[in-house]
Motif scaffolding. Structure first.
Motif, PDB file in Angstrom:
ATOM      1  N   GLY A 134      32.668  -0.888   4.374  1.00 49.27           N
ATOM      2  CA  GLY A 134      32.584  -0.501   5.771  1.00 49.27           C
ATOM      3  C   GLY A 134      32.376   0.987   6.003  1.00 49.27           C
ATOM      4  O   GLY A 134      32.490   1.469   7.116  1.00 49.27           O
ATOM      5  N   ARG A 135      32.065   1.731   4.935  1.00 53.70           N
ATOM      6  CA  ARG A 135      31.819   3.167   5.090  1.00 53.70           C
ATOM      7  C   ARG A 135      30.607   3.387   5.997  1.00 53.70           C
ATOM      8  O   ARG A 135      29.678   2.592   6.026  1.00 53.70           O
ATOM      9  N   ASP A 136      30.646   4.511   6.711  1.00 58.31           N
ATOM     10  CA  ASP A 136      29.537   4.862   7.592  1.00 58.31           C
ATOM     11  C   ASP A 136      28.278   5.126   6.780  1.00 58.31           C
ATOM     12  O   ASP A 136      28.339   5.648   5.670  1.00 58.31           O
ATOM     13  N   ILE A 137      27.153   4.773   7.360  1.00 59.59           N
ATOM     14  CA  ILE A 137      25.845   5.112   6.807  1.00 59.59           C
ATOM     15  C   ILE A 137      25.245   6.141   7.746  1.00 59.59           C
ATOM     16  O   ILE A 137      25.154   5.916   8.953  1.00 59.59           O
ATOM     17  N   ASN A 185       0.794  -1.233   0.000  1.00 58.52           N
ATOM     18  CA  ASN A 185       0.000   0.000   0.000  1.00 58.52           C
ATOM     19  C   ASN A 185       0.826   1.281   0.000  1.00 58.52           C
ATOM     20  O   ASN A 185       0.268   2.364   0.104  1.00 58.52           O
ATOM     21  N   THR A 186       2.137   1.175  -0.114  1.00 56.97           N
ATOM     22  CA  THR A 186       2.973   2.361  -0.176  1.00 56.97           C
ATOM     23  C   THR A 186       3.212   2.758  -1.625  1.00 56.97           C
ATOM     24  O   THR A 186       2.900   2.001  -2.542  1.00 56.97           O
ATOM     25  N   LYS A 187       3.751   3.940  -1.850  1.00 59.65           N
ATOM     26  CA  LYS A 187       3.988   4.410  -3.214  1.00 59.65           C
ATOM     27  C   LYS A 187       5.359   4.014  -3.743  1.00 59.65           C
ATOM     28  O   LYS A 187       5.501   3.595  -4.886  1.00 59.65           O
ATOM     29  N   VAL A 188       6.390   4.164  -2.897  1.00 61.88           N
ATOM     30  CA  VAL A 188       7.764   3.860  -3.306  1.00 61.88           C
ATOM     31  C   VAL A 188       8.437   3.015  -2.233  1.00 61.88           C
ATOM     32  O   VAL A 188       8.325   3.314  -1.040  1.00 61.88           O
ATOM     33  N   VAL A 189       9.144   1.989  -2.680  1.00 64.92           N
ATOM     34  CA  VAL A 189       9.953   1.169  -1.789  1.00 64.92           C
ATOM     35  C   VAL A 189      11.409   1.403  -2.163  1.00 64.92           C
ATOM     36  O   VAL A 189      11.793   1.206  -3.319  1.00 64.92           O
ATOM     37  N   ALA A 190      12.198   1.844  -1.195  1.00 66.68           N
ATOM     38  CA  ALA A 190      13.632   2.070  -1.396  1.00 66.68           C
ATOM     39  C   ALA A 190      14.385   0.953  -0.681  1.00 66.68           C
ATOM     40  O   ALA A 190      14.501   0.958   0.540  1.00 66.68           O
ATOM     41  N   VAL A 191      14.854  -0.022  -1.448  1.00 69.04           N
ATOM     42  CA  VAL A 191      15.607  -1.134  -0.877  1.00 69.04           C
ATOM     43  C   VAL A 191      17.046  -0.670  -0.703  1.00 69.04           C
ATOM     44  O   VAL A 191      17.709  -0.313  -1.670  1.00 69.04           O
ATOM     45  N   THR A 192      17.521  -0.647   0.526  1.00 64.57           N
ATOM     46  CA  THR A 192      18.864  -0.160   0.833  1.00 64.57           C
ATOM     47  C   THR A 192      19.734  -1.334   1.252  1.00 64.57           C
ATOM     48  O   THR A 192      19.374  -2.087   2.153  1.00 64.57           O
ATOM     49  N   GLU A 193      20.877  -1.476   0.581  1.00 65.09           N
ATOM     50  CA  GLU A 193      21.733  -2.637   0.829  1.00 65.09           C
ATOM     51  C   GLU A 193      23.199  -2.249   0.895  1.00 65.09           C
ATOM     52  O   GLU A 193      23.625  -1.294   0.261  1.00 65.09           O
ATOM     53  N   ARG A 194      23.960  -3.030   1.639  1.00 69.30           N
ATOM     54  CA  ARG A 194      25.401  -2.836   1.788  1.00 69.30           C
ATOM     55  C   ARG A 194      26.194  -3.679   0.799  1.00 69.30           C
ATOM     56  O   ARG A 194      27.417  -3.749   0.894  1.00 69.30           O
ATOM     57  N   ALA A 195      25.545  -4.341  -0.097  1.00 71.16           N
ATOM     58  CA  ALA A 195      26.229  -5.204  -1.060  1.00 71.16           C
ATOM     59  C   ALA A 195      25.531  -5.079  -2.407  1.00 71.16           C
ATOM     60  O   ALA A 195      24.350  -4.775  -2.474  1.00 71.16           O
ATOM     61  N   GLU A 255      20.198   6.427 -12.268  1.00 73.85           N
ATOM     62  CA  GLU A 255      20.991   5.256 -12.615  1.00 73.85           C
ATOM     63  C   GLU A 255      20.428   4.045 -11.883  1.00 73.85           C
ATOM     64  O   GLU A 255      19.622   4.178 -10.975  1.00 73.85           O
ATOM     65  N   PHE A 256      20.847   2.873 -12.303  1.00 68.79           N
ATOM     66  CA  PHE A 256      20.418   1.650 -11.626  1.00 68.79           C
ATOM     67  C   PHE A 256      21.622   0.757 -11.418  1.00 68.79           C
ATOM     68  O   PHE A 256      22.313   0.458 -12.378  1.00 68.79           O
ATOM     69  N   PRO A 257      21.881   0.321 -10.213  1.00 71.25           N
ATOM     70  CA  PRO A 257      21.224   0.800  -9.004  1.00 71.25           C
ATOM     71  C   PRO A 257      21.674   2.219  -8.679  1.00 71.25           C
ATOM     72  O   PRO A 257      22.677   2.696  -9.210  1.00 71.25           O
ATOM     73  N   GLU A 258      20.961   2.858  -7.781  1.00 67.71           N
ATOM     74  CA  GLU A 258      21.365   4.172  -7.280  1.00 67.71           C
ATOM     75  C   GLU A 258      22.401   3.958  -6.174  1.00 67.71           C
ATOM     76  O   GLU A 258      22.447   2.909  -5.544  1.00 67.71           O
ATOM     77  N   TRP A 259      23.214   4.977  -5.956  1.00 65.37           N
ATOM     78  CA  TRP A 259      24.229   4.933  -4.903  1.00 65.37           C
ATOM     79  C   TRP A 259      23.928   6.047  -3.906  1.00 65.37           C
ATOM     80  O   TRP A 259      23.651   7.163  -4.306  1.00 65.37           O
ATOM     81  N   ALA A 260      24.021   5.752  -2.634  1.00 65.36           N
ATOM     82  CA  ALA A 260      23.804   6.766  -1.599  1.00 65.36           C
ATOM     83  C   ALA A 260      25.110   6.953  -0.834  1.00 65.36           C
ATOM     84  O   ALA A 260      25.779   5.977  -0.487  1.00 65.36           O
ATOM     85  N   GLY A 261      25.471   8.204  -0.609  1.00 60.39           N
ATOM     86  CA  GLY A 261      26.681   8.498   0.144  1.00 60.39           C
ATOM     87  C   GLY A 261      27.956   8.218  -0.614  1.00 60.39           C
ATOM     88  O   GLY A 261      29.018   8.072  -0.021  1.00 60.39           O
ATOM     89  N   LEU A 262      27.876   8.157  -1.924  1.00 59.38           N
ATOM     90  CA  LEU A 262      29.044   7.856  -2.743  1.00 59.38           C
ATOM     91  C   LEU A 262      29.855   9.117  -2.948  1.00 59.38           C
ATOM     92  O   LEU A 262      29.313  10.153  -3.360  1.00 59.38           O
TER      93      LEU A 262
END
Length: 155
Positions: free
Chosen positions: A117-120, A72-82, A143-150
């Motif tokens: 091992g970068r901080d999140i 029932n949500t609009k967007v799902v942001a799957v966040t992964e360390r790998a 882009e796919f996948p997206e990068w956060a904190g890069l």
């Protein structure tokens, strides 16, 4: 169950946090969940409809529980360390494969963060949320996948 009886707490395969009215839900696993929870609380204080779903087990993959938490949500942001080369993160791939034939489904996005091992940081979840808002408004991911904190300057 024996664990709950011995230790006074029960672990679910999927745990929801502030998801009832969330427009954008982060899916996390492991150590980034605490940071994501802080970020969700901060966003809620600013009036943003953010939520969090934590996966406790990867196998067997909790398809049913995730679908119930996310449908029932609009967007799902799957966040992964790998990263699973060629197809975003492994959790994203599993989740996308399960939603692919459903008429009613949220927009799924894959974000890789914390490699090496970068901080999140909570601010990285703010960045992801802003990208989710663009998706709700009809935009596309860059882009796919997206990068956060890069730190692109060192690439």
């Amino acid at each position: 169950n024996q664990f709950a009886g011995a230790f006074g707490r029960k672990y679910e395969r999927v745990s929801k946090y502030r998801t009832d009215d969330a427009d954008i839900i982060f899916v996390t696993m492991g150590s980034m969940t605490g940071t994501a929870r802080v970020a969700v609380d901060r966003m809620r204080e600013r009036g943003k409809k953010a939520g969090l779903v934590k996966i406790t087990v990867l196998r067997p993959f909790p398809f049913k529980e995730l679908k119930e938490a996310l449908v029932n949500t609009k967007v799902v942001a799957v966040t992964e360390r790998a990263i699973s080369l060629g197809y975003g993160g492994a959790i994203y791939g599993e989740l996308a494969g399960h939603f692919v034939n459903d008429a009613k489904r949220p927009v799924l996005s894959s974000f890789i963060m914390g490699l090496g091992g970068r901080d999140i940081l909570p601010e990285q979840f703010d960045e992801i949320f802003a990208k989710g808002e663009k998706l709700i408004a009809g935009g596309k991911l860059e882009e796919f996948p997206e990068w956060a904190g890069l730190n692109r300057e060192v690439l």
